[in-house]
Design a protein around this motif. Sequence first.
Motif, PDB file in Angstrom:
ATOM      1  N   CYS A  89      22.476 -30.540  -8.581  1.00 24.73           N
ATOM      2  CA  CYS A  89      22.134 -29.516  -7.777  1.00 24.73           C
ATOM      3  C   CYS A  89      22.174 -30.056  -6.353  1.00 24.73           C
ATOM      4  CB  CYS A  89      20.555 -29.071  -7.945  1.00 24.73           C
ATOM      5  SG  CYS A  89      19.833 -28.166  -6.621  1.00 24.73           S
ATOM      6  N   CYS A 137      18.050 -30.076  -4.551  1.00 25.24           N
ATOM      7  CA  CYS A 137      16.943 -30.783  -4.847  1.00 25.24           C
ATOM      8  C   CYS A 137      17.229 -32.173  -5.803  1.00 25.24           C
ATOM      9  CB  CYS A 137      16.164 -29.914  -5.802  1.00 25.24           C
ATOM     10  SG  CYS A 137      16.693 -29.491  -7.364  1.00 25.24           S
ATOM     11  N   CYS A 159      21.025 -24.301 -10.645  1.00 28.08           N
ATOM     12  CA  CYS A 159      19.675 -24.657 -10.453  1.00 28.08           C
ATOM     13  C   CYS A 159      18.761 -23.717 -10.410  1.00 28.08           C
ATOM     14  CB  CYS A 159      19.499 -25.676  -9.367  1.00 28.08           C
ATOM     15  SG  CYS A 159      17.694 -26.305  -9.167  1.00 28.08           S
ATOM     16  N   CYS A 188      16.417 -23.546  -7.398  1.00 34.03           N
ATOM     17  CA  CYS A 188      17.058 -23.473  -6.002  1.00 34.03           C
ATOM     18  C   CYS A 188      17.827 -22.324  -5.879  1.00 34.03           C
ATOM     19  CB  CYS A 188      17.671 -24.654  -5.536  1.00 34.03           C
ATOM     20  SG  CYS A 188      16.753 -26.220  -5.500  1.00 34.03           S
TER      21      CYS A 188
HETATM   22 ZN   LIG Z   1      17.912 -27.491  -7.173  1.00 30.03          ZN
END
Ligand SMILES: [Zn+2]
Length: 148
Positions: free
Chosen positions: A31, A34, A5, A8
């Motif tokens: 992910c 998130c 991701c 993140c």
């Molecule tokens: Zn993420």
Amino acid sequence: MKFLCVECDRQMAFEERQLPGDGTLAAAFRCPQCGRAVALLTNPMETQLVASLGVKIGGATLPPQPLEMVRGMVTTGREDAFQDGPSDGRTVGPTWSPAAQERLTRVPGFVRGMVKRIYADYAKDRGIAEITPAVMDTARNELGLEGM
Ligand SMILES: [Zn+2]
């Protein structure tokens, strides 16, 4: 095979894999931070390449696929084996030494066409007639393609 991701900077977790039986493959990753999800879809030829290369998706390799044809095309170095999408006819380009072709077979199927094109363009730009592992090493360093 892993997905990150970007926002993140975390590795996405494998969620599910489907082999509908028509040769296509679908895999989903999410992910853990998130919740954003991505899905991977491959056509029958790409699925076969993944299976024959032993790439792990979701912690398991794919079961052997019935189409031995693709593996044969790869080992004989047929030009079409690495083409993504329809061929636009025979463009004149650098040739690939057997060792360079062998190395190319270790690149995951999804990106092989792109990787091959990058090296071919590199060689063409520099008037290199034959791509060898040494040419690939040089191109990789110059273009910053570590891992390809
Ligand atoms: Zn993420």
